[in-house]
Design a protein around this motif. Structure first.
Motif: not given
Length: 254
Positions: A165-179
């Motif tokens: 996974h790219t850096h952004f795709r690997a961060l998506c689960p964490f970004l969803s928590r922020i949202l």
């Protein structure tokens, strides 16, 4: 300030005898902290009013820009303190994210939506102040959630990176928590906004000379702007802080 105004202020302060009297008879140990808090609030409010008075008096766009930068830096420091970050490495990212997001939403609101003179202190100061306060409050929730999730679930991020996974795709689960951390309290606040903050804003707008319909439009647009700036500020801060939190290979270093 004339003697008549001083008299009215003293008469208004007499209302504090109600909570102070109840604390004296029922919870005397809280009386001193209560009076200290009231005095501190009064001093802070006086200083803020003097600053705003200077902004109104001068009316310079450059001075208003300095005002925005100062409250962005102060809000950034408050966000880091509430998030438990003792260092200042994230201060430029947090303050810059707040400044960019609030400036964008405020200019959009003042220039295109309302529309009014963008650098009129009567509009610029309260709009930017309200947006900055709301953005900072939501950023505390979002950023603390993001940093704690990265520390506790770093293996999940490394697992996703290791599987291509790219850096952004690997961060998506964490970004969803922020949202979720930002949107959920915003939705909860909207349910009670009409019974808490909105009546105060409505009274202020009506006292300022706006008609009830125009006051409704301003309140509605300010509510929408607060929701938008809360999400945008966290997104921009995460973008700015990415190079501080990760190295050039995507390894968490913070």
């Amino acid at each position: 300030m004339n003697s008549e105004m001083i008299l009215h202020i003293i008469l208004g302060l007499f209302l504090l005898l109600i909570p102070a009297g109840l604390l004296y008879y029922l919870e005397r140990k809280m009386l001193r902290p209560f009076l200290v808090s009231v005095a501190r609030m009064g001093i802070q409010l006086l200083v803020l009013c003097l600053v705003v008075w200077a902004l109104y008096k001068v009316g310079s766009p450059w001075l208003l820009a300095v005002w925005m930068v100062l409250i962005a830096v102060g809000s950034g420091g408050l966000v880091l303190k509430r998030c438990g970050q003792k260092g200042l490495r994230l201060l430029p990212a947090v303050s810059g994210g707040l400044l960019v997001s609030v400036a964008f939403v405020a200019l959009w609101l003042l220039a295109l939506v309302l529309p009014v003179r963008v650098f009129d202190p009567r509009w610029f100061v309260p709009v930017t102040g309200l947006l900055m306060g709301h953005a900072a409050a939501m950023t505390i929730r979002g950023l603390s959630t993001y940093l704690s999730a990265l520390k506790t679930d770093e293996q999940q991020y490394e697992f996703l990176r290791g599987n291509g996974h790219t850096h952004f795709r690997a961060l998506c689960p964490f970004l969803s928590r922020i949202l979720a951390a930002v949107i959920s309290p915003s939705m909860a606040n909207l349910r009670v906004l009409a019974l808490t903050s909105m009546p105060l804003l409505l009274v202020g707008l009506l006292m300022g000379g706006l008609s009830p319909m125009n006051a409704f439009v301003v309140m509605l647009m300010m509510t929408v702007a607060c929701v938008a700036v809360s999400v945008l500020s966290v997104a921009v801060i995460v973008l700015f802080a990415d190079r501080i939190l990760f190295d050039q290979y995507g390894k968490l270093i913070f």
